[in-house]
Design a protein around this motif. Structure first.
Motif, short mmCIF file in Angstrom:
data_model
loop_
_atom_site.label_atom_id
_atom_site.label_comp_id
_atom_site.label_asym_id
_atom_site.label_seq_id
_atom_site.Cartn_x
_atom_site.Cartn_y
_atom_site.Cartn_z
N ASN A 73 -63.48 -75.62 -18.18
CA ASN A 73 -63.45 -75.51 -19.64
C ASN A 73 -63.39 -74.06 -20.13
O ASN A 73 -63.08 -73.81 -21.29
CB ASN A 73 -64.66 -76.21 -20.24
N HIS A 74 -63.66 -73.08 -19.26
CA HIS A 74 -63.55 -71.67 -19.64
C HIS A 74 -62.13 -71.13 -19.46
O HIS A 74 -61.82 -70.05 -19.96
CB HIS A 74 -64.52 -70.82 -18.81
N THR A 75 -61.28 -71.86 -18.74
CA THR A 75 -59.91 -71.41 -18.49
C THR A 75 -59.03 -71.59 -19.72
O THR A 75 -58.23 -70.70 -20.07
CB THR A 75 -59.29 -72.21 -17.32
N PHE A 76 -59.19 -72.72 -20.40
CA PHE A 76 -58.20 -73.12 -21.39
C PHE A 76 -58.27 -72.37 -22.72
O PHE A 76 -57.22 -72.13 -23.34
CB PHE A 76 -58.27 -74.63 -21.60
N PRO A 77 -59.45 -71.98 -23.22
CA PRO A 77 -59.44 -71.20 -24.46
C PRO A 77 -58.61 -69.92 -24.36
O PRO A 77 -57.86 -69.58 -25.29
CB PRO A 77 -60.93 -70.88 -24.68
N ALA A 78 -58.72 -69.21 -23.23
CA ALA A 78 -57.92 -67.99 -23.05
C ALA A 78 -56.43 -68.31 -22.97
O ALA A 78 -55.59 -67.60 -23.54
CB ALA A 78 -58.36 -67.25 -21.79
N LEU A 79 -56.08 -69.38 -22.27
CA LEU A 79 -54.68 -69.79 -22.16
C LEU A 79 -54.09 -70.14 -23.52
O LEU A 79 -52.96 -69.74 -23.85
CB LEU A 79 -54.56 -71.00 -21.23
N LEU A 80 -54.86 -70.89 -24.30
CA LEU A 80 -54.37 -71.29 -25.62
C LEU A 80 -54.26 -70.07 -26.55
O LEU A 80 -53.38 -70.02 -27.41
CB LEU A 80 -55.31 -72.34 -26.22
N LYS A 81 -55.12 -69.08 -26.35
CA LYS A 81 -55.01 -67.83 -27.11
C LYS A 81 -53.68 -67.14 -26.78
O LYS A 81 -52.97 -66.65 -27.67
CB LYS A 81 -56.18 -66.91 -26.77
N ALA A 82 -53.33 -67.13 -25.49
CA ALA A 82 -52.05 -66.53 -25.07
C ALA A 82 -50.88 -67.28 -25.67
O ALA A 82 -49.91 -66.67 -26.15
CB ALA A 82 -51.95 -66.51 -23.55
N CYS A 83 -50.95 -68.60 -25.69
CA CYS A 83 -49.87 -69.42 -26.29
C CYS A 83 -49.73 -69.10 -27.77
O CYS A 83 -48.61 -69.00 -28.29
CB CYS A 83 -50.17 -70.90 -26.10
N GLY A 84 -50.87 -68.94 -28.45
CA GLY A 84 -50.83 -68.61 -29.87
C GLY A 84 -50.20 -67.26 -30.12
O GLY A 84 -49.38 -67.10 -31.03
N ARG A 85 -50.55 -66.27 -29.32
CA ARG A 85 -49.98 -64.93 -29.48
C ARG A 85 -48.48 -64.92 -29.21
O ARG A 85 -47.73 -64.17 -29.82
CB ARG A 85 -50.68 -63.94 -28.57
N LEU A 86 -48.06 -65.79 -28.27
CA LEU A 86 -46.63 -65.87 -27.93
C LEU A 86 -45.88 -66.85 -28.83
O LEU A 86 -44.65 -66.97 -28.71
CB LEU A 86 -46.48 -66.32 -26.47
N LEU A 87 -46.60 -67.54 -29.70
CA LEU A 87 -46.03 -68.61 -30.54
C LEU A 87 -45.31 -69.64 -29.67
O LEU A 87 -44.24 -70.16 -30.04
CB LEU A 87 -45.09 -68.02 -31.60
N SER A 88 -45.90 -69.92 -28.50
CA SER A 88 -45.28 -70.84 -27.54
C SER A 88 -45.86 -72.23 -27.72
O SER A 88 -46.82 -72.63 -27.02
CB SER A 88 -45.52 -70.34 -26.11
N LEU A 89 -45.31 -72.99 -28.67
CA LEU A 89 -45.79 -74.34 -28.93
C LEU A 89 -45.59 -75.29 -27.73
O LEU A 89 -46.50 -76.05 -27.40
CB LEU A 89 -45.11 -74.90 -30.18
N PRO A 90 -44.42 -75.27 -27.05
CA PRO A 90 -44.24 -76.18 -25.91
C PRO A 90 -45.30 -75.99 -24.83
O PRO A 90 -45.85 -76.98 -24.31
CB PRO A 90 -42.84 -75.84 -25.38
N LYS A 91 -45.60 -74.73 -24.47
CA LYS A 91 -46.62 -74.49 -23.45
C LYS A 91 -47.99 -74.91 -23.96
O LYS A 91 -48.81 -75.47 -23.21
CB LYS A 91 -46.63 -73.01 -23.06
N GLY A 92 -48.26 -74.66 -25.23
CA GLY A 92 -49.52 -75.08 -25.81
C GLY A 92 -49.70 -76.58 -25.75
O GLY A 92 -50.79 -77.08 -25.42
N LYS A 93 -48.64 -77.32 -26.05
CA LYS A 93 -48.72 -78.79 -25.98
C LYS A 93 -48.90 -79.25 -24.54
O LYS A 93 -49.60 -80.24 -24.27
CB LYS A 93 -47.46 -79.40 -26.59
N GLU A 94 -48.24 -78.56 -23.61
CA GLU A 94 -48.39 -78.91 -22.19
C GLU A 94 -49.85 -78.76 -21.76
O GLU A 94 -50.41 -79.63 -21.08
CB GLU A 94 -47.49 -78.01 -21.34
N ILE A 95 -50.47 -77.65 -22.15
CA ILE A 95 -51.88 -77.42 -21.80
C ILE A 95 -52.77 -78.45 -22.49
O ILE A 95 -53.73 -78.95 -21.89
CB ILE A 95 -52.27 -75.98 -22.19
N HIS A 96 -52.45 -78.78 -23.73
CA HIS A 96 -53.21 -79.81 -24.45
C HIS A 96 -53.16 -81.12 -23.68
O HIS A 96 -54.19 -81.80 -23.50
CB HIS A 96 -52.64 -79.99 -25.86
N GLY A 97 -51.97 -81.48 -23.22
CA GLY A 97 -51.83 -82.72 -22.44
C GLY A 97 -52.67 -82.70 -21.17
O GLY A 97 -53.31 -83.71 -20.81
#
Length: 552
Positions: A73-97
């Protein structure tokens, strides 16, 4: 490296230096210290905060493919922060899944990160759906959804509505909440609500908090309440470059550039952002000479300019037709390797064109890797104003071939090119295309070009008819153009009608009476000539001398 604890410490303090991060990662791998989940999480978190957040995603992909360890659970907040900074919605949805798949979707930290990621990628409905589905919410949750609304221009008002709901639920706001609310008020121009937020801050004891004070400064400056800005700025404890920049920009926007300069001169240590604010401020208020003088002072103090600096300085050179200074700036760009992006390139093209160096303008244009509509328009304007109408139209055709859609300013340049080069058929053709194909409603600038084109070509009846479609307050220049054409083509009939219109529109203009005197002289109407001169003498209207210069 002596152990994992040192690794975590080094990654924590190296997030803004990508080269250093890469070196620490290489040493970590070499030392065999990359075998635990906390180390992986620390690496991903460091890259997510770095100037290269894509590296966080790449590290995660490598982690998933090559390691037997599983993210927690400590891995994903940082990853989602990176997706937000990159405006990478597809990767964000993949991580959400994946989060849903492994059963971590009820973790409040991950949910907060998902709300933020969807907010910055303009998926406000997904953010709100997650927010509404949460059984437990903390202040970070509320701040995340409020920030999501503020990040979406169409939904900023909802942030203020939602804050009211937050208060009703008894959730205590923090400094970040206040910053978000002030941002919403700034964008919405909600002066009253913003003042209420300020009162709320004082009641809660939020004082001497730099980020919050800067948000307040920005709010009041945007609201043009510089008295409040001055009072708040005077009471602030620590100030940073953001504080000074907000105040300087606030005064500049109101045209109080001298007040801004007084503040600027009192700042002991100035960074490039402050220099840029002051230089661009002089350009905005049409005091380009002072912009150049300040840039020269900046050079003397060994402050390295950036792309924004040179765009402002080149604009000042354009306004002054100062080719020599413009060439010097271009040399500085080469010396310090300023990146030739589309804004810098367009400013250079515009400077050379307005300073009369068309060869340099065209050469710079062709050297640019990417050109937008403003770049094309700049070179077309330069050619048009120099009487190279056919060349301007050739560039316009190339622009359309490249798939660049012209703007109303581009068409002013095209019609000017036709007018200055006597291309009547081409001018009428492109005017019709502008209205019929591009659906651009003609403005006074477009109509003025066509009237000038028709007048120069001796098509005086058509020009007079077109003037009648213009509002009365905008007809003066067009009637002067037409009367000059009447003098040129000795058309006394239309000239007399235009003369009467000019007197009706502006009976106090010396230029009108000088033009009328010339017209009546041509018509041999000497009594009218004497009358014009008598009126000029009575009004003490003396023709002003023209001033022009060329930089050699």
């Amino acid at each position: 490296m002596s152990g994992p604890s040192n690794v975590l410490l080094w990654f924590k303090h190296s997030t803004h230096n990508i080269k250093q991060l890469n070196q620490i990662l290489a040493q970590t791998i070499t030392a065999g210290l990359i075998r635990t989940i906390p180390t992986w999480n620390c690496i991903i978190r460091a890259y997510a905060k770095s100037p290269a957040p894509i590296q966080a995603i790449l590290m995660y992909n490598h982690f998933m493919q090559c390691s037997s360890l599983l993210p927690d659970n400590h891995t994903f907040p940082a990853l989602l922060k990176a997706c937000g900074r990159l405006l990478s919605l597809p990767k964000g949805k993949e991580i959400h899944g994946y989060v849903v798949k492994v059963g971590l979707d009820s973790d409040v930290y991950i949910q907060n990160s998902l709300i933020h990621m969807y907010g910055v990628t303009i998926q406000i409905h997904d953010s709100r759906r997650l927010f509404d589905g949460m059984s437990q919410r903390d202040i970070v949750t509320w701040n995340s959804i409020l920030a999501a609304y503020v990040a979406n221009p169409s939904w900023q008002g909802e942030a203020l509505v939602l804050y009211r709901e937050m208060v009703f639920e008894g959730v205590e706001a923090d400094e970040i909440t206040m910053v978000i609310l002030l941002s919403a008020c700034t964008h919405l121009g909600a002066l009253g609500y913003g003042r209420m937020v300020h009162v709320c801050m004082l009641k809660k004891g939020f004082v001497c908090v730099l980020n919050l004070d800067n948000a307040l400064l920005g709010f009041y400056a945007k609201s043009e309440d510089m008295d409040a800005v001055f009072r708040l700025f005077g009471k602030m404890g620590p100030r940073d470059v953001v504080s000074y920049t907000i105040v300087i920009n606030g005064y500049v926007e109101l045209g109080l550039v001298d007040v801004a300069r007084e503040i600027f001169d009192r700042i002991p240590s100035k960074d490039i952002v402050l220099w840029n604010s002051m230089i661009s401020g002089y350009v905005k208020v049409k005091r380009p000479q002072e912009a150049l003088e300040l840039f020269h002072k900046m050079e003397m103090e060994m402050i390295k300019p950036d792309e924004m600096t040179v765009v402002s300085v080149l604009s000042a050179c354009s306004n002054l037709s100062n080719l020599q200074f413009g060439r010097w700036v271009h040399q500085i760009m080469h010396r310090i390797d300023i990146r030739m992006d589309v804004f810098v390139g367009t400013a250079l093209v515009d400077m050379y064109a307005k300073c009369g160096s068309l060869e340099d303008a065209v050469r710079t244009f062709y050297k640019m890797k990417y050109k937008d509509v403003f770049t094309w328009t700049a070179v077309i304007v330069g050619l048009a104003n120099s009487g190279h109408g056919k060349e301007a139209l050739s560039f316009f055709s190339q622009m359309q071939t490249e798939g660049i859609e012209p703007t109303e300013v581009t068409f002013v340049a095209v019609l000017t090119a036709c007018s200055h080069s006597g291309l009547v058929d081409e001018g009428c053709y492109w005017f019709d295309r502008m209205v019929g194909v591009y659906k651009i409603r003609p403005k006074i600038e477009h109509l003025g070009c066509i009237i000038d084109l028709l007048s120069r070509a001796g098509l005086l009846c058509q020009a007079e008819g077109l003037i009648r479609t213009i509002p009365d307050e905008d007809r003066m220049i067009s009637y002067k153009t037409l009367l000059s054409a009447c003098i040129k083509y000795a058309d006394i009939g239309i000239g007399e009608k235009v003369a009467k219109k000019l007197i009706e529109l502006d009976p106090q203009s010396h230029g009108v009476y000088v033009l009328l005197s010339n017209f009546y002289s041509l018509a041999g109407q000497w009594e009218d000539v004497m009358e014009m001169r008598r009126i000029m003498k009575e009004l003490d209207l003396n023709k002003e001398a023209g001033i022009s210069f060329v930089e050699v």
